[in-house]
Design a protein around this motif. Structure first.
Motif, mmCIF file in Angstrom:
data_model
loop_
_atom_site.group_PDB
_atom_site.id
_atom_site.type_symbol
_atom_site.label_atom_id
_atom_site.label_comp_id
_atom_site.label_asym_id
_atom_site.label_seq_id
_atom_site.Cartn_x
_atom_site.Cartn_y
_atom_site.Cartn_z
ATOM 1 N N GLU A 45 9.223 5.353 -5.185
ATOM 2 C CA GLU A 45 9.438 6.382 -6.184
ATOM 3 C C GLU A 45 8.345 6.381 -7.245
ATOM 4 O OE1 GLU A 45 11.679 8.754 -6.177
ATOM 5 O OE2 GLU A 45 12.431 8.032 -4.277
ATOM 6 N N CYS A 46 7.318 5.537 -7.082
ATOM 7 C CA CYS A 46 6.227 5.532 -8.046
ATOM 8 C C CYS A 46 5.454 6.833 -7.947
ATOM 9 C CB CYS A 46 5.260 4.367 -7.761
ATOM 10 S SG CYS A 46 5.982 2.757 -8.062
ATOM 11 N N PRO A 47 4.931 7.345 -9.052
ATOM 12 C CA PRO A 47 4.097 8.545 -8.986
ATOM 13 C C PRO A 47 2.810 8.260 -8.242
ATOM 14 C CG PRO A 47 4.017 7.571 -11.179
ATOM 15 C CD PRO A 47 5.095 6.847 -10.418
ATOM 16 N N ALA A 48 2.185 9.299 -7.731
ATOM 17 C CA ALA A 48 0.942 9.147 -6.980
ATOM 18 C C ALA A 48 -0.154 8.614 -7.879
ATOM 19 C CB ALA A 48 0.530 10.489 -6.382
ATOM 20 N N PRO A 49 -1.152 7.875 -7.326
ATOM 21 C CA PRO A 49 -2.230 7.302 -8.126
ATOM 22 C C PRO A 49 -2.985 8.328 -8.947
ATOM 23 C CG PRO A 49 -2.234 6.343 -5.949
ATOM 24 C CD PRO A 49 -1.231 7.468 -5.926
ATOM 25 N N SER A 50 -3.120 9.571 -8.429
ATOM 26 C CA SER A 50 -3.842 10.591 -9.161
ATOM 27 C C SER A 50 -3.175 10.911 -10.488
ATOM 28 C CB SER A 50 -3.944 11.861 -8.311
ATOM 29 O OG SER A 50 -2.654 12.307 -7.959
ATOM 30 N N ASP A 51 -1.869 10.587 -10.607
ATOM 31 C CA ASP A 51 -1.137 10.866 -11.830
ATOM 32 C C ASP A 51 -1.119 9.681 -12.787
ATOM 33 O OD1 ASP A 51 -0.488 13.352 -10.795
ATOM 34 O OD2 ASP A 51 1.337 12.571 -9.824
ATOM 35 N N ARG A 52 -1.673 8.533 -12.365
ATOM 36 C CA ARG A 52 -1.516 7.334 -13.189
ATOM 37 C C ARG A 52 -2.708 6.397 -13.080
ATOM 38 N NH1 ARG A 52 0.076 3.370 -9.484
ATOM 39 N NH2 ARG A 52 0.854 4.207 -7.535
ATOM 40 N N MET A 88 0.826 -1.205 0.000
ATOM 41 C CA MET A 88 0.000 0.000 0.000
ATOM 42 C C MET A 88 0.860 1.255 0.000
ATOM 43 S SD MET A 88 -3.217 -0.817 -0.184
ATOM 44 C CE MET A 88 -4.080 0.637 0.390
ATOM 45 N N ARG A 89 1.851 1.313 0.897
ATOM 46 C CA ARG A 89 2.676 2.517 0.996
ATOM 47 C C ARG A 89 3.617 2.668 -0.193
ATOM 48 N NH1 ARG A 89 5.122 6.107 0.268
ATOM 49 N NH2 ARG A 89 6.128 7.634 1.629
ATOM 50 N N ALA A 90 4.105 1.553 -0.729
ATOM 51 C CA ALA A 90 5.065 1.605 -1.825
ATOM 52 C C ALA A 90 4.475 2.234 -3.085
ATOM 53 C CB ALA A 90 5.576 0.207 -2.141
ATOM 54 N N LYS A 91 3.171 2.044 -3.308
ATOM 55 C CA LYS A 91 2.541 2.597 -4.504
ATOM 56 C C LYS A 91 2.104 4.046 -4.316
ATOM 57 C CE LYS A 91 2.748 -1.225 -6.884
ATOM 58 N NZ LYS A 91 1.565 -2.049 -7.104
ATOM 59 N N LYS A 92 2.304 4.606 -3.144
ATOM 60 C CA LYS A 92 1.926 5.989 -2.849
ATOM 61 C C LYS A 92 0.432 6.243 -3.073
ATOM 62 C CE LYS A 92 6.322 8.370 -3.297
ATOM 63 N NZ LYS A 92 7.025 9.540 -3.842
ATOM 64 N N TYR A 93 -0.386 5.290 -2.637
ATOM 65 C CA TYR A 93 -1.823 5.511 -2.684
ATOM 66 C C TYR A 93 -2.207 6.601 -1.696
ATOM 67 C CZ TYR A 93 -2.003 1.001 -5.137
ATOM 68 O OH TYR A 93 -1.823 -0.011 -6.030
ATOM 69 N N VAL A 94 -3.352 7.207 -1.915
ATOM 70 C CA VAL A 94 -3.872 8.215 -0.995
ATOM 71 C C VAL A 94 -4.936 7.613 -0.085
ATOM 72 C CG1 VAL A 94 -5.056 10.450 -0.811
ATOM 73 C CG2 VAL A 94 -3.354 10.091 -2.604
ATOM 74 N N THR A 95 -5.717 6.666 -0.617
ATOM 75 C CA THR A 95 -6.721 5.970 0.192
ATOM 76 C C THR A 95 -6.675 4.475 -0.120
ATOM 77 O OG1 THR A 95 -8.589 5.964 -1.362
ATOM 78 C CG2 THR A 95 -8.232 7.982 -0.078
ATOM 79 N N MET A 96 -7.390 3.725 0.681
ATOM 80 C CA MET A 96 -7.481 2.282 0.497
ATOM 81 C C MET A 96 -8.135 1.917 -0.828
ATOM 82 S SD MET A 96 -9.660 -0.313 2.930
ATOM 83 C CE MET A 96 -11.232 0.286 2.287
ATOM 84 N N MET A 97 -8.969 2.809 -1.373
ATOM 85 C CA MET A 97 -9.722 2.504 -2.582
ATOM 86 C C MET A 97 -8.961 2.827 -3.861
ATOM 87 S SD MET A 97 -12.326 1.146 -1.264
ATOM 88 C CE MET A 97 -13.136 0.809 -2.821
ATOM 89 N N ASP A 98 -7.794 3.443 -3.782
ATOM 90 C CA ASP A 98 -7.034 3.779 -4.986
ATOM 91 C C ASP A 98 -6.688 2.561 -5.839
ATOM 92 O OD1 ASP A 98 -7.182 6.433 -4.458
ATOM 93 O OD2 ASP A 98 -5.112 6.677 -3.806
ATOM 94 N N PRO A 99 -6.232 1.445 -5.244
ATOM 95 C CA PRO A 99 -5.943 0.280 -6.107
ATOM 96 C C PRO A 99 -7.177 -0.245 -6.826
ATOM 97 C CG PRO A 99 -5.789 -0.307 -3.770
ATOM 98 C CD PRO A 99 -5.857 1.182 -3.846
ATOM 99 N N PHE A 100 -8.362 -0.065 -6.249
ATOM 100 C CA PHE A 100 -9.591 -0.474 -6.921
ATOM 101 C C PHE A 100 -9.823 0.378 -8.166
ATOM 102 C CE2 PHE A 100 -10.130 -1.989 -2.628
ATOM 103 C CZ PHE A 100 -10.784 -3.191 -2.770
ATOM 104 N N GLN A 101 -9.608 1.683 -8.031
ATOM 105 C CA GLN A 101 -9.814 2.569 -9.171
ATOM 106 C C GLN A 101 -8.795 2.305 -10.273
ATOM 107 O OE1 GLN A 101 -9.951 6.538 -7.328
ATOM 108 N NE2 GLN A 101 -12.140 6.562 -7.790
ATOM 109 N N LEU A 102 -7.585 2.001 -9.894
ATOM 110 C CA LEU A 102 -6.556 1.701 -10.881
ATOM 111 C C LEU A 102 -6.891 0.462 -11.686
ATOM 112 C CD1 LEU A 102 -3.410 2.416 -8.702
ATOM 113 C CD2 LEU A 102 -3.938 3.547 -10.861
ATOM 114 N N LYS A 103 -7.503 -0.511 -11.041
ATOM 115 C CA LYS A 103 -7.749 -1.798 -11.698
ATOM 116 C C LYS A 103 -9.144 -1.915 -12.296
ATOM 117 C CE LYS A 103 -6.484 -6.602 -11.242
ATOM 118 N NZ LYS A 103 -5.789 -7.609 -10.422
ATOM 119 N N TYR A 104 -10.157 -1.388 -11.578
ATOM 120 C CA TYR A 104 -11.537 -1.586 -12.007
ATOM 121 C C TYR A 104 -12.186 -0.344 -12.600
ATOM 122 C CZ TYR A 104 -11.001 -5.616 -8.870
ATOM 123 O OH TYR A 104 -10.557 -6.748 -8.255
ATOM 124 N N GLY A 105 -11.565 0.823 -12.426
ATOM 125 C CA GLY A 105 -12.200 2.058 -12.864
ATOM 126 C C GLY A 105 -12.990 2.709 -11.749
#
Length: 549
Positions: free
Chosen positions: A536-543, A108-125
C-alpha cells in the motif's frame, strides 16, 4: 548450399504469429491504461502491476532462456576442453531465481518501485544514481547485439540466409511489438516463444539421438571415443575459475533490470516470489535439450555426415554446434523447427533488453533529471523512442561479432562486481550512503579493468595467484571477480559508516555534506491489509524524498 525456402517460410509464419500476439497484447495495454486512470507509463513499463501469475512465470523464464542460454549450453557440453561440468547456466539460473524469490522479490515489489534503480534514487539522489545506470544501459545494448549476432549465425547455417537479413528482420519484429504494447506485448509473446522453444527442441532430440552417425551418449559420457568425454572435468588448477563462473552467473543476474521488471509487474509480493520460484524450475528444464544436443554432437563421427572432416571444434565452429547438429543430424523439417526455437529464444531475450533499457532511461534519467514535469503522454513517447534507439544500436553492433561479445562480457562483469553490491547495500544495509556507494563504484570499476580481459586482449595490471599465460594472453584463474564484488561491498559499508560517524560527531562540518546523507534515506517498510509488506506504499515517483510510506 541453396537458400532453404521452406525453412524461410516457416520462420516467416512464426514471426507473423509473434507479431500478431504483440499487437493483440498492445490492446490489453491500452485497456490497462484506462483502468489505472490514464497511467500509460506504468502500463508500458510494468503492465500496471497486474501481470497474470501464469504469464509472469512464462515471461520470467523466457527472459533468461535466450539464445545465449540455448546455444551456449550446447556449445559448452560439446567443447572437449569443457564439457557438462562447465555448462553452468541451468544450475546457475536455479540459484539466481531462488535467491531473487527469497531475498529480493518482496522488498522490491512491496515498495512499488518502477525500476531496479528507484531505491538508489530514494537514498542517494538522482545524480549519483544515474552514474550507476551506465553499466546497466550499456549492458542492455550489447546484450541485444550479442543475441542478434547469435541468431544471424544460426540462420546462416540452417537457412543459408545472410546474417544481415536475419538480424534486420528479427530486430524489426521485436522492436515493433515492444513499441506497440510495452510490457504486455513482451510478456504475452514470451508465452508463445517459450512454448515453441520447449516443444521444438524436444522434437529434435529423438532424431539426434537415433542418428546412425552418433554413438550412445551414455557410453561416451565418461569414455569418449571420438573426443574427450562430454561430462568433462574440472582440473585442480581451474577450480577457482569454475567457482567464479558459477557465482557470476548465479548472483550477477540479481542486478539485471529485466528480472526486477517482472518482479515489479506482479500483482503482489507473494505473486512475485511465486514467479521467481517457478521460473527456477522451468529454466532448468528448458536447458535439458541443449545438454542432450551437445552430448550427441560430442558423440558423433562427423565423417559419416555430409559435414565431413575436420570436426566443428577443429574448424573453430564449436559455438555453432547446435544449428550444425540440427542441420546435419536431423531431417530438414525438424531442423527448421529447431531454428524456430533459436529465433524464439533470441527474440524473448531481445524484447526484454529493449524494455529494460527504456525503463531505466525513462524513469530514472528523463523523468528525474531532464524533464521532471513531463506529462504521461510525453513519457510514453520517450519510452518508444528509447526502444527504437536501443534496438537499432544493438542491431548495428551485432555485425561486429566477437568484438561486441568481449565488451558485453566486461559490462556483465561490472553488473556483478559493482552494481550487485550496491543493490544489496541499498536494500539491506541502512548504514550505506552516497559516499560509500561512490567509493565502492569507483574502486570496483577500477579493479575490474585492472585484472584484464582475455577477450579484449587486455593484459592484467594486477595478477592474482595462478594467473597464467595462455596463447599469449594472461588468464586469471583466481576467483577475482567475486573477490572484487566482496571488496566493493566492504568498501560501501565501511566508508558509509566512517563518513556518517564523522558528520554525526561534528568532525566534518555539515556544509561539506555535498551528497546530503541525511536527506536521501530509504523508506521504511509497512504492511498492507493483505499481509504483503508495503503493497500500500505510494509509488516512488510520489515520494522520492520522503523518509517513509
Amino acid at each position: 548450399m541453396a537458400l532453404n525456402v521452406p525453412g524461410l517460410i516457416a520462420v516467416a509464419v512464426f514471426y507473423s504469429i509473434i507479431l500478431a500476439t504483440g499487437i493483440w497484447a498492445s490492446r490489453k495495454s491500452k485497456q490497462e491504461e484506462r483502468r489505472t486512470t490514464g497511467s500509460g507509463t506504468e502500463a508500458a513499463l510494468i503492465a500496471g502491476r497486474n501481470i497474470n501469475l501464469f504469464v509472469g512465470i512464462f515471461t520470467m523464464t523466457a527472459t533468461w532462456v535466450g539464445g545465449g542460454y540455448i546455444l551456449g549450453t550446447a556449445a559448452a557440453v560439446y567443447n572437449p576442453t569443457k564439457g557438462l561440468v562447465w555448462a553452468l547456466m541451468p544450475i546457475d539460473y536455479i540459484l539466481n531465481f531462488v535467491l531473487a524469490g527469497v531475498f529480493f522479490a518482496k522488498p522490491m515489489r512491496a515498495k512499488k518501485y518502477v525500476t531496479m534503480m528507484d531505491p538508489f534514487q530514494l537514498k542517494y539522489g538522482s545524480t549519483l544514481s544515474c552514474v550507476f545506470l551506465i553499466p546497466a544501459l550499456i549492458g542492455d545494448v550489447l546484450w541485444v547485439a550479442c543475441i542478434m549476432a547469435s541468431l544471424g549465425g544460426t540462420m546462416s547455417v540452417i537457412l543459408d540466409l545472410s546474417a544481415v537479413y536475419s538480424i534486420c528482420i528479427s530486430a524489426a519484429v521485436a522492436i515493433l511489438y515492444t513499441l506497440l504494447g510495452g510490457m504486455f506485448s513482451v510478456a504475452y509473446t514470451d508465452v508463445i516463444q517459450l512454448v515453441f522453444i520447449f516443444f521444438s527442441l524436444w522434437l529434435c532430440v529423438p532424431f539426434l539421438m537415433l542418428n546412425p552417425a552418433s554413438t550412445d551418449i551414455t557410453v561416451t559420457a565418461f569414455n569418449g571415443t571420438l573426443q574427450a568425454p562430454w561430462v568433462g572435468t574440472v582440473e585442480p588448477g581451474n577450480v577457482g575459475l569454475w567457482i567464479d563462473d558459477i557465482l557470476v552467473l548465479s548472483l550477477g543476474g540479481l542486478a539485471y533490470q529485466a528480472m526486477h521488471q517482472r518482479i515489479l509487474s506482479a500483482a503482489s509480493s507473494r505473486d512475485a516470489q511465486v514467479i521467481c520460484f517457478a521460473a527456477a524450475g522451468f529454466s532448468s528444464v528448458m536447458g535439458i535439450p541443449s545438454v542432450l544436443i551437445g552430448a550427441v554432437a560430442a558423440s558423433t563421427d562427423w565423417n559419416m555426415t555430409s559435414y565431413g572432416s575436420p570436426s566443428p571444434y577443429d574448424r573453430g565452429e564449436a559455438g555453432k554446434i547446435l544449428p550444425i547438429a540440427l542441420q546435419y543430424l536431423t531431417p530438414p523439417a525438424i531442423s527448421i523447427m529447431g531454428i524456430g526455437a533459436v529465433a524464439a529464444a533470441v527474440m524473448s531475450s531481445m524484447d526484454s533488453a529493449l524494455l529494460s533499457s527504456a525503463s531505466l532511461f525513462t524513469n530514472n534519467i528523463y523523468k528525474t533529471l531532464i524533464r521532471k514535469q513531463a506529462s504521461d503522454r510525453e513519457v510514453q513517447w520517450v519510452i518508444k523512442a528509447t526502444v527504437l534507439v536501443v534496438g537499432l544500436a544493438g542491431m548495428g553492433l551485432a555485425f561486429l561479432g566477437n568484438s561486441v561479445l568481449a565488451f558485453w562480457v566486461v559490462s556483465t562483469d561490472l553488473l556483478y562486481t559493482v552494481i550487485l553490491p550496491q543493490l544489496v547495500c541499498v536494500l539491506f544495509f541502512p548504514v550505506s550512503n552516497g559516499y560509500g556507494a561512490a567509493a565502492g563504484f569507483t574502486l570496483g570499476t577500477l579493479l575490474r579493468l585492472l585484472i584484464g580481459e582475455p577477450l579484449l586482449r587486455l593484459p592484467p595490471a594486477i595478477r592474482f595467484p595462478d594467473c597464467r599465460l595462455i596463447d599469449g594472453v594472461y588468464v586469471q584463474h583466481f576467483p577475482c571477480r567475486t573477490f572484487i564484488m566482496l571488496v566493493s561491498l566492504c568498501i560501501i559499508v565501511s566508508v558509509s559508516y566512517v563518513v556518517s560517524l564523522l558528520f554525526d560527531k561534528g568532525l566534518l562540518p555539515k556544509r561539506w555534506d555535498v551528497l546530503q546523507v541525511k536527506t536521501h534515506e530509504a523508506p521504511n517498510d509497512s504492511s498492507d491489509k493483505k499481509g504483503n509488506a508495503g503493497d500500500e506504499c505510494p509509488a516512488p515517483s510520489d515520494r522520492l524524498l520522503e523518509t517513509n510510506c
